[in-house]
Scaffold this active site. Structure first.
Site, PDB file in Angstrom:
ATOM      1  N   PRO A  19       0.857  -1.205   0.000  1.00  0.00           N
ATOM      2  CG  PRO A  19       0.027  -1.020   2.183  1.00  0.00           C
ATOM      3  CD  PRO A  19       0.770  -1.940   1.269  1.00  0.00           C
ATOM      4  CG  MET A  20       3.551   2.223  -2.025  1.00  0.00           C
ATOM      5  SD  MET A  20       4.658   2.048  -3.456  1.00  0.00           S
ATOM      6  CE  MET A  20       3.686   0.947  -4.510  1.00  0.00           C
ATOM      7  CB  CYS A 102       2.005   5.116   8.099  1.00  0.00           C
ATOM      8  SG  CYS A 102       2.149   6.728   7.284  1.00  0.00           S
ATOM      9  CE  LYS A 141       3.688  -2.686   4.341  1.00  0.00           C
ATOM     10  NZ  LYS A 141       4.625  -1.687   4.866  1.00  0.00           N
ATOM     11  CG  ASN A 213       7.348  -3.738   2.843  1.00  0.00           C
ATOM     12  OD1 ASN A 213       7.112  -2.768   3.546  1.00  0.00           O
ATOM     13  ND2 ASN A 213       7.497  -3.613   1.543  1.00  0.00           N
ATOM     14  N   GLY A 215      12.973  -2.480   0.820  1.00  0.00           N
ATOM     15  CA  GLY A 215      14.216  -2.533   0.052  1.00  0.00           C
ATOM     16  C   GLY A 215      14.295  -3.616  -0.998  1.00  0.00           C
ATOM     17  NE  ARG A 242      10.764   3.479  -1.809  1.00  0.00           N
ATOM     18  CZ  ARG A 242      11.953   3.810  -1.351  1.00  0.00           C
ATOM     19  NH1 ARG A 242      12.548   4.897  -1.789  1.00  0.00           N
ATOM     20  NH2 ARG A 242      12.555   3.058  -0.448  1.00  0.00           N
TER      21      ARG A 242
END
Length: 350
Positions: A19-20, A102, A141, A213, A215, A242
């Site tokens: 999720p971004m 976040c 997460k 998750n 890198g 990303r």
């Protein structure tokens, strides 16, 4: 809105796209689905307040083609999370994921996100409340810790609590979050990665599905991160962030890795062609072209004409009335000829 595709629902998938915020909207997810049948897709984080008091369709609508799809929620009130999770499950989502990772100031001010690493008991209450009202998996997460926390103690405390609450899986961003002194962007890069900590967690809780998750720039790196680096079980999956946005064609290799199937399309060119009918339909509904084509800017790194492709979309797709011809023209600039990859171009959309 439920469909047969929800039979793919499970606590984890081998691969997922993270999720971004500002990126993984429904247009992005539809495009990503074109390149992989098996990757699990996540919404942007949506707060409980937005769903409970806002325009529900704006935050919840998605295409049936996006399954399996998870809704990531931001919140810390168990009652509100339970109400929101029930709405999301009824809307057709395959998974409800709680954001405990976040690091932004806005999220901290709302007492959710990574700051909840300091309140494992509350996270457990939130998970239990959601589990009590939905049948789909409820996952969390998180980070490995925040600020000066000992990552062994902090991550174990959170994990013990959410297991007791009935959590179905954990997604661990293998970095600390520094809530003071680092921006959200810096928190994605500066705190060092600690994959070994996630493997130690799996060794301690082998029955808990755990996805790693952070890198993971290639599928090769993701496979290496999943494999056990210590004497213990491998992890259950990898979540790509990303890299999936900066180079969407990375998704083309996922189906072969997970099921041995060939990808739905051969390359980025075919993916764009398959995306065109969706774009045309959305344009007819009043969606601006740029809202969809901005998710294509990471395509074709290293190919001749890719810079012209990005420039044309960036300048022309934002114009009022821009139509499908803008995208067709942009594609015409690109050839299959490989050039040296320009990493600085990718940085511009990170």
């Amino acid at each position: 809105m439920k469909s047969a595709e929800q039979s793919l629902s499970a606590p984890v998938s081998r691969y997922a796209v993270a999720p971004m915020l500002d990126w993984t909207d429904r247009h992005c997810r539809f495009f990503h689905r074109i390149m992989s049948r098996r990757v699990r897709l996540y919404t942007e984080m949506v707060t409980t307040g937005a769903i409970l008091f806002g325009e529900k369709a704006r935050f919840l609508d998605f295409s049936a083609a996006e399954h399996p799809i998870a809704m990531q929620l931001g919140g810390s009130d168990p009652t509100d999370l339970a109400k929101t999770a029930r709405i999301c499950a009824d809307w057709g989502y395959d998974e409800i994921n709680l954001n405990v990772g976040c690091p932004s100031d806005r999220v901290q001010n709302g007492r959710f996100g990574a700051c909840l690493m300091r309140e494992p008991a509350l996270v457990g209450e939130c998970v239990a409340a959601m589990k009590a009202v939905v049948d789909v998996p409820v996952t969390v997460k998180c980070r490995i810790g925040v600020d000066d926390q000992d990552t062994e103690e902090a991550l174990d405390a959170l994990t013990r609590t959410v297991i007791a609450a009935g959590v179905d899986a954990l997604v661990v961003h293998a970095r600390k979050a520094w809530l003071s002194g680092l921006s959200p962007k810096e928190n994605r890069d500066i705190p060092p990665l600690d994959y070994a900590r996630v493997h130690r967690l799996k060794q301690t809780y082998p029955a808990l599905p755990i996805t790693i998750n952070g890198g993971l720039a290639t599928l090769e790196a993701a496979e290496a991160a999943i494999a056990s680096s210590i004497d213990g079980p491998a992890l259950d999956g990898a979540m790509i962030g990303r890299a999936a946005y900066q180079n969407p064609e990375i998704l083309l290799g996922i189906d072969a890795l997970t099921t041995g199937e060939t990808a739905p399309v051969a390359d980025g060119f075919e993916a764009v062609e398959a995306f065109l009918p969706y774009i045309e339909m959305q344009l007819q509904q009043g969606v601006r072209l740029h809202q969809m084509t901005r998710h294509l800017l990471g395509l074709f790194p290293g190919k001749r004409g890719s810079r012209l492709f990005r420039r044309h979309l960036s300048t022309e797709a934002i114009k009022h009335g821009a139509g499908i011809d803008v995208l067709r023209t942009a594609i015409s600039f690109v050839s299959d000829e490989e050039l040296p990859v320009e990493p600085q171009v990718l940085d511009k959309i990170s």
